[in-house]
Design an enzyme around this catalytic site. Structure first.
Site, mmCIF file in Angstrom:
data_model
loop_
_atom_site.group_PDB
_atom_site.id
_atom_site.type_symbol
_atom_site.label_atom_id
_atom_site.label_comp_id
_atom_site.label_asym_id
_atom_site.label_seq_id
_atom_site.Cartn_x
_atom_site.Cartn_y
_atom_site.Cartn_z
ATOM 1 C CG ASP A 1 6.800 -11.902 0.708
ATOM 2 O OD1 ASP A 1 6.519 -12.576 1.827
ATOM 3 O OD2 ASP A 1 7.455 -10.671 0.650
ATOM 4 C CB THR B 1 10.746 -2.897 2.110
ATOM 5 O OG1 THR B 1 10.128 -2.359 0.942
ATOM 6 C CG2 THR B 1 10.379 -1.967 3.189
#
Length: 258
Positions: A107, A131
């Site tokens: 990512d 997160t």
């Protein structure tokens, strides 16, 4: 149709690109959607009405989710080959300078690629606030220098509640603007926001010092970005779907016609 999937720890975001539309522009797609981590069963239904010919996925949420995504694609598109995006020494116009390139989260690499294609030829700090909060430096020539990882805004706040006897779980919101709060809930929010904003500002200062001749852009992305943004004292550019833009860029580089 080209299906792109960004599977994170909290949400799964996806887009479908019309491969018949000629020259592709990263970030331009036919339809987009998302699902919570616990709602992967709904993905197959969402994808089933489209003729999917290629699938490129980034997954940072583990083997169980990978298997769920494989089942969803199989149900929606049949037995087609899945391309799992992973960090390599170079992709999509970005060179990965991690000591072990494969260790870089897919990512983060995709986000760096997306930022570089949107804002080429300038140094970048790419802050993705999810997160976890990741803050990465990219040079003007597309070199991924490295970055920082810290607990995300919600994770930081919940850690205080879970690991102290008297501090409560708090609702994060953007209304806490005073640095020195007059109640405990607001003090937790203020402290967590200050930590997030301070880390981003420190990264920008360090990368700008290394590139005094180039105008640096700070790119802000992720689910918590809108909470953190008002507390930044630096200029920034807010971008959604940065990982998906990076995946789209990689897909175009490897097979321009999808």
């Amino acid at each position: 149709m080209l299906l792109l999937v960004d599977a994170g720890n909290t949400r799964i975001k996806w887009v479908l690109v019309d491969c018949s539309s000629g020259q592709q522009t990263p970030g331009s797609w036919h339809v987009a959607g998302s699902a919570a981590r616990a709602e992967t069963a709904q993905l197959a239904q969402a994808w089933s009405s489209f003729s999917i010919s290629r699938v490129l996925l980034s997954n940072v949420a583990g083997a169980e989710l990978r298997e769920e995504l494989e089942r969803a694609v199989l149900h929606a598109a049949g037995d087609i080959e899945l391309e799992w995006f992973a960090s390599t020494p170079a992709a999509g116009g970005v060179r990965n300078h991690y000591l072990n390139p494969a260790q870089l989260g897919s990512d983060r690499f995709a986000a760096a690629i997306g930022a570089h294609v949107l804002f080429p030829n300038r140094p970048l700090v790419v802050a993705t606030c999810g997160t976890a909060t990741t803050i990465d430096a990219v040079n003007a020539d597309g070199a991924f220098v490295g970055g920082m990882i810290l607990p995300g805004l919600a994770l930081m706040a919940s850690a205080l509640a879970n690991n102290t006897a008297q501090l409560p779980e708090v609702a994060l919101h953007a209304s806490s603007t005073q640095p020195f709060a007059d109640n405990t809930d607001a003090a937790i929010v203020s402290g967590c926001l200050a930590a997030q904003a301070g880390a981003i500002e420190r990264a920008v200062k360090a990368h700008a010092a290394a590139h005094p001749q180039g105008e640096l852009y700070c790119i802000l992305a992720g689910g918590a970005a809108d909470l953190i943004a008002p507390h930044l004292s630096i200029a920034y550019k807010r971008v959604d779907n940065l990982v998906l833009i990076g995946l789209h860029t990689v897909a175009i580089h490897t097979l321009p016609t999808c």
